[in-house]
Design a protein around this motif. Structure first.
Motif, PDB file in Angstrom:
ATOM      1  N   GLY A 111      18.277  27.706   1.259  1.00 12.85           N
ATOM      2  CA  GLY A 111      18.153  27.286   2.653  1.00 12.85           C
ATOM      3  C   GLY A 111      17.469  28.303   3.546  1.00 12.85           C
ATOM      4  N   ILE A 112      16.756  29.226   2.956  1.00 15.30           N
ATOM      5  CA  ILE A 112      16.051  30.272   3.706  1.00 15.30           C
ATOM      6  C   ILE A 112      14.621  29.801   3.976  1.00 15.30           C
ATOM      7  N   ASP A 113      14.159  29.957   5.243  1.00  9.80           N
ATOM      8  CA  ASP A 113      12.755  29.644   5.500  1.00  9.80           C
ATOM      9  C   ASP A 113      11.948  30.852   5.956  1.00  9.80           C
ATOM     10  N   ASN A 114      12.640  31.986   6.237  1.00  3.73           N
ATOM     11  CA  ASN A 114      11.897  33.229   6.463  1.00  3.73           C
ATOM     12  C   ASN A 114      12.758  34.421   6.054  1.00  3.73           C
ATOM     13  N   LEU A 115      12.093  35.502   5.701  1.00  8.83           N
ATOM     14  CA  LEU A 115      12.793  36.682   5.181  1.00  8.83           C
ATOM     15  C   LEU A 115      13.753  37.294   6.196  1.00  8.83           C
ATOM     16  N   GLY A 116      13.519  37.042   7.485  1.00 10.57           N
ATOM     17  CA  GLY A 116      14.386  37.585   8.525  1.00 10.57           C
ATOM     18  C   GLY A 116      15.806  37.038   8.474  1.00 10.57           C
ATOM     19  N   GLN A 117      16.018  35.996   7.697  1.00 10.37           N
ATOM     20  CA  GLN A 117      17.365  35.439   7.532  1.00 10.37           C
ATOM     21  C   GLN A 117      18.145  36.159   6.425  1.00 10.37           C
ATOM     22  N   VAL A 118      17.439  36.988   5.624  1.00 10.20           N
ATOM     23  CA  VAL A 118      18.037  37.573   4.425  1.00 10.20           C
ATOM     24  C   VAL A 118      18.466  39.017   4.689  1.00 10.20           C
ATOM     25  N   ARG A 119      19.784  39.215   4.635  1.00  8.18           N
ATOM     26  CA  ARG A 119      20.325  40.581   4.737  1.00  8.18           C
ATOM     27  C   ARG A 119      20.117  41.307   3.422  1.00  8.18           C
ATOM     28  N   LEU A 120      20.515  40.650   2.305  1.00 12.11           N
ATOM     29  CA  LEU A 120      20.353  41.195   0.957  1.00 12.11           C
ATOM     30  C   LEU A 120      20.068  40.054  -0.012  1.00 12.11           C
ATOM     31  N   ALA A 121      19.245  40.329  -1.009  1.00 14.12           N
ATOM     32  CA  ALA A 121      19.035  39.380  -2.106  1.00 14.12           C
ATOM     33  C   ALA A 121      18.922  40.187  -3.398  1.00 14.12           C
ATOM     34  N   TYR A 122      19.696  39.751  -4.396  1.00 16.04           N
ATOM     35  CA  TYR A 122      19.747  40.442  -5.685  1.00 16.04           C
ATOM     36  C   TYR A 122      19.299  39.501  -6.806  1.00 16.04           C
ATOM     37  N   LEU A 123      18.566  40.039  -7.753  1.00 13.88           N
ATOM     38  CA  LEU A 123      18.320  39.335  -9.004  1.00 13.88           C
ATOM     39  C   LEU A 123      19.447  39.735  -9.938  1.00 13.88           C
ATOM     40  N   GLU A 124      20.284  38.769 -10.280  1.00 15.58           N
ATOM     41  CA  GLU A 124      21.446  39.022 -11.129  1.00 15.58           C
ATOM     42  C   GLU A 124      21.024  39.100 -12.599  1.00 15.58           C
ATOM     43  N   PRO A 125      21.848  39.718 -13.467  1.00  9.21           N
ATOM     44  CA  PRO A 125      21.523  39.784 -14.895  1.00  9.21           C
ATOM     45  C   PRO A 125      21.320  38.403 -15.532  1.00  9.21           C
ATOM     46  N   SER A 126      21.898  37.369 -14.934  1.00  9.17           N
ATOM     47  CA  SER A 126      21.737  36.012 -15.462  1.00  9.17           C
ATOM     48  C   SER A 126      20.400  35.396 -15.090  1.00  9.17           C
ATOM     49  N   GLY A 127      19.632  36.053 -14.187  1.00 13.01           N
ATOM     50  CA  GLY A 127      18.358  35.503 -13.735  1.00 13.01           C
ATOM     51  C   GLY A 127      18.473  34.764 -12.410  1.00 13.01           C
ATOM     52  N   ILE A 128      19.680  34.572 -11.906  1.00 14.11           N
ATOM     53  CA  ILE A 128      19.912  33.898 -10.628  1.00 14.11           C
ATOM     54  C   ILE A 128      19.701  34.899  -9.491  1.00 14.11           C
ATOM     55  N   ILE A 129      19.189  34.412  -8.376  1.00 13.63           N
ATOM     56  CA  ILE A 129      19.036  35.271  -7.202  1.00 13.63           C
ATOM     57  C   ILE A 129      20.183  34.975  -6.239  1.00 13.63           C
ATOM     58  N   SER A 130      20.980  36.005  -5.938  1.00  8.61           N
ATOM     59  CA  SER A 130      22.075  35.911  -4.980  1.00  8.61           C
ATOM     60  C   SER A 130      21.549  36.303  -3.614  1.00  8.61           C
ATOM     61  N   VAL A 131      21.932  35.538  -2.594  1.00 12.23           N
ATOM     62  CA  VAL A 131      21.408  35.770  -1.249  1.00 12.23           C
ATOM     63  C   VAL A 131      22.568  35.940  -0.269  1.00 12.23           C
ATOM     64  N   PHE A 132      22.475  36.977   0.561  1.00  8.68           N
ATOM     65  CA  PHE A 132      23.415  37.223   1.641  1.00  8.68           C
ATOM     66  C   PHE A 132      22.627  37.162   2.941  1.00  8.68           C
ATOM     67  N   LYS A 133      23.031  36.250   3.818  1.00  8.22           N
ATOM     68  CA  LYS A 133      22.282  35.998   5.048  1.00  8.22           C
ATOM     69  C   LYS A 133      22.826  36.830   6.208  1.00  8.22           C
TER      70      LYS A 133
END
Length: 176
Positions: free
Chosen positions: A141-163
Motif C-alpha cells: 500500500g505504499i505509493d512513495n518512499l516517504g511513507q516508509v520508515r524501514l523496509a527489510y528483505l527477509e531471509p525468506s525473500g519477503i520484504i517487511s515494511v514499517f510505515k
C-alpha cells in the motif's frame, strides 16, 4: 515382470553397504543443494526458507523415484527420506544453538529503506532492482518512499515494511 514384494522393497541386489552409500550420497546432495540455494540469494526463494525449499525438493525426488521406477527399491527411497529429515533436524538444531551458523545457512534481514531513502548498495548486494522493491512496496500500500520508515528483505525473500505515522516527502514507487 511379476509382483515380487521383496524386490519392490529391497531391490534385486540388496546390500547394507549400498544403504550406507545412499546415506552418504544423500547428505552430499542435500548440503550441496542447500549451498546452491543459499548462493542464489533471498529474492529467489519466495516465501520458503532455504531449508524448506531444499527439503521440499529432496523429499519430492526421494518419494517420486521409487514410485515411478521399478528398479529403485522402496527401501532406498525410505533411507533417503530418513537421511534428509535427519539432516534437516540436525541443521535446525545447529542454527538454533549457533547464531553464526544461522547467519551462514539462513542469512539475516537486509535493510533496504531507512527514513524514506532507498539503500542502493543493499540492492546490489541482494541482486535486487528498484523495480522489484517498488513492486513489493506497492503490495504493502505504499505509493512513495516517504511513507516508509524501514523496509527489510527477509531471509525468506519477503520484504517487511514499517510505515511512518506521518509520511515525509519521498520518491514515487508507482510505475511510469
Amino acid at each position: 515382470m511379476e509382483f515380487d514384494l521383496v524386490r519392490i522393497l529391497f531391490g534385486d541386489d540388496f546390500s547394507w553397504v549400498f544403504l550406507v552409500e545412499i546415506c552418504f550420497r544423500t547428505a552430499i546432495m542435500y548440503l550441496y543443494a542447500l549451498v546452491l540455494i543459499r548462493f542464489l540469494g533471498k529474492r529467489n526463494l519466495g516465501q520458503l526458507s532455504p531449508f524448506e525449499l531444499i527439503i521440499v525438493v529432496a523429499l519430492g525426488s526421494a518419494v517420486g523415484d521409487p514410485m515411478f521406477y521399478p528398479d529403485v527399491p522402496v527401501l532406498h527411497g525410505m533411507v533417503v527420506i530418513t537421511v534428509v529429515v535427519g539432516l534437516q533436524r540436525l541443521l535446525e538444531e545447529v542454527t538454533e544453538r549457533s547464531p553464526r551458523a544461522e547467519t551462514l545457512l539462513e542469512s539475516t534481514p537486509r535493510l533496504l529503506v531507512t527514513g524514506g531513502v532507498l539503500d542502493e548498495e543493499a540492492l546490489g548486494k541482494e541482486d535486487l532492482t528498484k523495480r522489484e522493491v517498488f513492486s513489493a512496496l506497492r503490495n504493502h500500500g505504499i505509493d512513495n518512499l516517504g511513507q516508509v520508515r524501514l523496509a527489510y528483505l527477509e531471509p525468506s525473500g519477503i520484504i517487511s515494511v514499517f510505515k511512518f505515522d506521518q509520511a515525509i516527502p519521498g520518491a514515487s514507487v508507482l510505475p511510469d
